[in-house]
Design a protein around this motif. Structure first.
Motif, PDB file in Angstrom:
ATOM      1  N   LEU A 109       0.783  -1.191  -0.257  1.00  0.00           N
ATOM      2  CA  LEU A 109      -0.053  -0.072  -0.048  1.00  0.00           C
ATOM      3  C   LEU A 109       0.856   1.292  -0.018  1.00  0.00           C
ATOM      4  O   LEU A 109       0.630   2.202  -0.872  1.00  0.00           O
ATOM      5  CB  LEU A 109      -0.920   0.059   1.107  1.00  0.00           C
ATOM      6  N   PHE A 110       2.021   1.302   0.859  1.00  0.00           N
ATOM      7  CA  PHE A 110       2.801   2.430   0.915  1.00  0.00           C
ATOM      8  C   PHE A 110       3.807   2.725  -0.321  1.00  0.00           C
ATOM      9  O   PHE A 110       3.847   3.772  -0.848  1.00  0.00           O
ATOM     10  CB  PHE A 110       3.702   2.357   2.066  1.00  0.00           C
ATOM     11  N   THR A 111       4.264   1.252  -0.758  1.00  0.00           N
ATOM     12  CA  THR A 111       5.138   1.690  -1.992  1.00  0.00           C
ATOM     13  C   THR A 111       4.243   2.061  -3.144  1.00  0.00           C
ATOM     14  O   THR A 111       4.925   2.666  -3.977  1.00  0.00           O
ATOM     15  CB  THR A 111       5.803   0.305  -2.431  1.00  0.00           C
ATOM     16  N   THR A 163       5.320   5.371  -5.202  1.00  0.00           N
ATOM     17  CA  THR A 163       5.853   5.440  -6.738  1.00  0.00           C
ATOM     18  C   THR A 163       4.821   6.258  -7.458  1.00  0.00           C
ATOM     19  O   THR A 163       5.289   7.020  -8.367  1.00  0.00           O
ATOM     20  CB  THR A 163       5.598   3.943  -7.268  1.00  0.00           C
ATOM     21  N   TRP A 164       3.449   6.382  -7.247  1.00  0.00           N
ATOM     22  CA  TRP A 164       2.611   7.319  -7.545  1.00  0.00           C
ATOM     23  C   TRP A 164       2.936   8.734  -7.487  1.00  0.00           C
ATOM     24  O   TRP A 164       3.080   9.537  -8.143  1.00  0.00           O
ATOM     25  CB  TRP A 164       1.174   7.144  -7.112  1.00  0.00           C
ATOM     26  N   THR A 165       3.296   9.133  -6.217  1.00  0.00           N
ATOM     27  CA  THR A 165       4.024  10.307  -5.836  1.00  0.00           C
ATOM     28  C   THR A 165       5.072  10.761  -6.555  1.00  0.00           C
ATOM     29  O   THR A 165       5.353  11.885  -6.874  1.00  0.00           O
ATOM     30  CB  THR A 165       4.141  10.326  -4.317  1.00  0.00           C
ATOM     31  N   ALA A 166       6.211   9.972  -6.683  1.00  0.00           N
ATOM     32  CA  ALA A 166       7.274   9.996  -7.462  1.00  0.00           C
ATOM     33  C   ALA A 166       6.751  10.615  -8.850  1.00  0.00           C
ATOM     34  O   ALA A 166       7.521  11.448  -9.535  1.00  0.00           O
ATOM     35  CB  ALA A 166       8.144   8.917  -7.584  1.00  0.00           C
ATOM     36  N   ALA A 225      14.941  11.766   0.197  1.00  0.00           N
ATOM     37  CA  ALA A 225      15.395  12.354   1.295  1.00  0.00           C
ATOM     38  C   ALA A 225      14.399  12.292   2.257  1.00  0.00           C
ATOM     39  O   ALA A 225      14.668  12.114   3.569  1.00  0.00           O
ATOM     40  CB  ALA A 225      16.122  13.854   1.039  1.00  0.00           C
ATOM     41  N   ALA A 226      13.082  12.644   1.927  1.00  0.00           N
ATOM     42  CA  ALA A 226      12.051  12.662   2.940  1.00  0.00           C
ATOM     43  C   ALA A 226      11.873  11.405   3.582  1.00  0.00           C
ATOM     44  O   ALA A 226      11.484  11.375   4.709  1.00  0.00           O
ATOM     45  CB  ALA A 226      10.818  13.228   2.132  1.00  0.00           C
ATOM     46  N   LEU A 227      12.082  10.231   2.822  1.00  0.00           N
ATOM     47  CA  LEU A 227      11.674   9.171   3.352  1.00  0.00           C
ATOM     48  C   LEU A 227      12.735   8.702   4.099  1.00  0.00           C
ATOM     49  O   LEU A 227      12.572   8.009   4.968  1.00  0.00           O
ATOM     50  CB  LEU A 227      11.533   7.897   1.845  1.00  0.00           C
ATOM     51  N   ASP A 228      13.996   8.608   3.815  1.00  0.00           N
ATOM     52  CA  ASP A 228      15.399   8.437   4.752  1.00  0.00           C
ATOM     53  C   ASP A 228      15.101   9.383   6.156  1.00  0.00           C
ATOM     54  O   ASP A 228      15.391   8.824   7.099  1.00  0.00           O
ATOM     55  CB  ASP A 228      16.431   9.090   4.159  1.00  0.00           C
ATOM     56  N   LEU A 229      14.632  10.420   6.024  1.00  0.00           N
ATOM     57  CA  LEU A 229      14.448  11.235   7.352  1.00  0.00           C
ATOM     58  C   LEU A 229      13.175  10.683   8.180  1.00  0.00           C
ATOM     59  O   LEU A 229      13.513  10.472   9.460  1.00  0.00           O
ATOM     60  CB  LEU A 229      14.139  12.820   7.018  1.00  0.00           C
ATOM     61  N   VAL A 283      11.398   1.403   4.401  1.00  0.00           N
ATOM     62  CA  VAL A 283      12.562   0.931   3.509  1.00  0.00           C
ATOM     63  C   VAL A 283      11.974   0.471   2.104  1.00  0.00           C
ATOM     64  O   VAL A 283      12.661   0.550   1.196  1.00  0.00           O
ATOM     65  CB  VAL A 283      13.155  -0.282   4.358  1.00  0.00           C
ATOM     66  N   ALA A 284      10.790  -0.437   2.103  1.00  0.00           N
ATOM     67  CA  ALA A 284      10.176  -0.979   0.748  1.00  0.00           C
ATOM     68  C   ALA A 284       9.935   0.168   0.141  1.00  0.00           C
ATOM     69  O   ALA A 284       9.899   0.156  -1.113  1.00  0.00           O
ATOM     70  CB  ALA A 284       9.013  -1.707   1.316  1.00  0.00           C
ATOM     71  N   GLY A 285       9.378   1.255   0.638  1.00  0.00           N
ATOM     72  CA  GLY A 285       8.991   2.334  -0.393  1.00  0.00           C
ATOM     73  C   GLY A 285      10.250   3.057  -0.948  1.00  0.00           C
ATOM     74  O   GLY A 285      10.324   3.467  -2.122  1.00  0.00           O
ATOM     75  N   ARG A 286      11.251   3.311  -0.107  1.00  0.00           N
ATOM     76  CA  ARG A 286      12.727   3.936  -0.505  1.00  0.00           C
ATOM     77  C   ARG A 286      13.155   3.014  -1.575  1.00  0.00           C
ATOM     78  O   ARG A 286      13.638   3.398  -2.835  1.00  0.00           O
ATOM     79  CB  ARG A 286      13.557   4.004   0.491  1.00  0.00           C
ATOM     80  N   ARG A 287      12.942   1.759  -1.398  1.00  0.00           N
ATOM     81  CA  ARG A 287      13.552   0.833  -2.503  1.00  0.00           C
ATOM     82  C   ARG A 287      12.510   1.006  -3.880  1.00  0.00           C
ATOM     83  O   ARG A 287      13.368   0.869  -4.595  1.00  0.00           O
ATOM     84  CB  ARG A 287      13.507  -0.615  -2.036  1.00  0.00           C
ATOM     85  N   ALA A 288      11.486   0.926  -3.900  1.00  0.00           N
ATOM     86  CA  ALA A 288      10.480   0.967  -4.878  1.00  0.00           C
ATOM     87  C   ALA A 288      10.893   2.218  -5.744  1.00  0.00           C
ATOM     88  O   ALA A 288      10.736   2.372  -6.894  1.00  0.00           O
ATOM     89  CB  ALA A 288       9.204   1.147  -4.337  1.00  0.00           C
ATOM     90  N   LEU A 289      11.609   3.304  -5.140  1.00  0.00           N
ATOM     91  CA  LEU A 289      11.842   4.461  -5.956  1.00  0.00           C
ATOM     92  C   LEU A 289      13.210   4.145  -6.936  1.00  0.00           C
ATOM     93  O   LEU A 289      12.932   4.944  -7.987  1.00  0.00           O
ATOM     94  CB  LEU A 289      12.491   5.734  -4.864  1.00  0.00           C
ATOM     95  N   THR A 290      13.681   3.384  -6.554  1.00  0.00           N
ATOM     96  CA  THR A 290      15.062   3.000  -7.438  1.00  0.00           C
ATOM     97  C   THR A 290      14.348   2.267  -8.774  1.00  0.00           C
ATOM     98  O   THR A 290      15.101   2.303  -9.837  1.00  0.00           O
ATOM     99  CB  THR A 290      15.693   2.278  -6.787  1.00  0.00           C
TER     100      THR A 290
END
Length: 373
Positions: A310-312, A316-319, A334-338, A354-361
């Motif tokens: 749900l979060f990822t 990805t939509w937000t990106a 950066a916001a996700l890391d903080l 972490v799953a969301g941050r990974r999805a950004l890549t």
């Protein structure tokens, strides 16, 4: 008497463009002429509702999310759409609902009365309105309660009017906790609940999680399901336990309670991690705060559902939306890391972040100017 048949996809596509052009100009007369003229030419009310008005409204949402239209314009367009729906509704013949004598449905017949409402906090009422009109057109008696219906008010209405089923709509997963409360409360008075809308996941997985009696991906499927049921207690979606044991770790509650502090913390720290913010206008800073608030809210929703996907999906939509606004991808990262650093004591929250941050890549990089998309 006009005979209505299914209109061809190309004709519907042309009609959507006509309606969109009228709405862009806030030309209500042209919008009404496009839709009502198509009805006069033989397109059914149901096709106009679900294959023209609905998709155009989805396009309005995309235009708003990407910043190409403002809130006021979105509201104006939605109001025009609502009035066009009302005009169509007056053309729907009054059909007797299927059922036996005295208004009691026969075995296997569609419920005579369905209450259609948006869950508490859900202001996107147009999908529920479309469903209500489709059900009326198919012969149901419909109580349409509109947007943002607090659960106690819904229950009071049902005590006064009765009914054979309730159809609840929610567009955002942020409404899952209130949807859960509504589903449970309606079922407690013996009425089955059908849910629908993007909030419940692409395959209805959150309807199953919340113990709804049924889920439908669209209005046509909902009308078909209501014609056959849903009936309690024979319901494959129902979770007899009716509980979400993962909430016992209190992470959802604690993240929700600390929402304001988390938003302020990330916004403050982001100024150091993302120097370009120093040149932001006041409006850009407000949009950034809104984006951070959405991240926190969707994190809470994913904790409630215990579903990192749900979060990822939101990330990805937000990106993509931020890219359309010209905001670089590393600002979201950066916001996700903080936020991840701030959740060091919450293992489920950290894993979702972490799953969301990974999805950004995995989000495709924007095409170079002039290159094929």
């Amino acid at each position: 008497m006009t005979t209505h048949t299914r209109t061809s996809p190309p004709a519907l596509a042309t009609l959507r463009e006509r309606l969109w052009t009228a709405l862009e100009a806030r030309d209500e007369a042209a919008a009404g002429a496009a839709v009502l003229g198509a009805h006069d030419a033989g397109t059914s009310v149901e096709d106009l509702l679900l294959d023209v008005i609905g998709p155009v409204q989805a396009r309005v949402g995309v235009e708003w999310a990407t910043g190409r239209i403002g809130v006021a314009q979105e509201h104006a367009v939605t109001a025009i759409q609502d009035r066009v729906i009302a005009a169509l509704a007056h053309r729907t013949p009054s059909l007797p609902a299927p059922g036996g004598p005295g208004g009691v449905p026969e075995s296997g017949a569609a419920p005579r009365r369905v209450t259609v409402a948006c869950v508490d906090g859900e202001w996107h009422a147009l999908p529920a309105r479309l469903l209500a009109e489709v059900l009326r057109g198919r012969g149901f008696l419909v109580d349409y309660l509109g947007a943002h219906v607090p659960t106690p008010h819904l229950i009071a209405h049902l005590h006064q009017t009765g009914g054979d089923a309730v159809a609840l709509s929610a567009s955002l997963p942020l409404r899952l906790p209130t949807a859960h409360a509504a589903v449970t409360a309606v079922q407690a008075i013996g009425i089955p609940v059908l849910v629908g809308g993007a909030a419940f996941g692409p395959d209805g997985r959150y309807a199953r999680l919340l113990g709804a009696d049924g889920w439908a991906p669209d209005a046509r499927a909902a009308a078909t399901l209501l014609a056959d049921g849903p009936r309690r207690p024979e319901n494959p979606l129902r979770d007899p336990a009716g509980e979400l044991p993962h909430l016992s770790d209190q992470e959802y509650t604690l993240v929700t309670r600390s929402r304001t502090q988390l938003i302020r913390h990330v916004l403050r720290e982001l100024e150091g991690a993302f120097p370009a913010m120093a040149a932001y206008t006041e409006r850009q800073r407000e949009r950034t705060a809104e984006d951070i608030a959405h991240i926190v809210d969707f994190l809470a929703a994913s904790l409630y559902a215990d579903d990192a996907d749900l979060f990822t999906r939101f990330v990805t939509w937000t990106a993509g939306i931020l890219r359309a606004r010209g905001v670089p991808a590393h600002a979201l990262a950066a916001a996700l890391d903080l936020l991840t650093d701030a959740q060091r004591d919450f293992p489920r929250a950290r894993s979702h972040l972490v799953a969301g941050r990974r999805a950004l890549t995995r989000v495709p990089a924007p095409s170079a100017p002039g290159s094929p998309s």
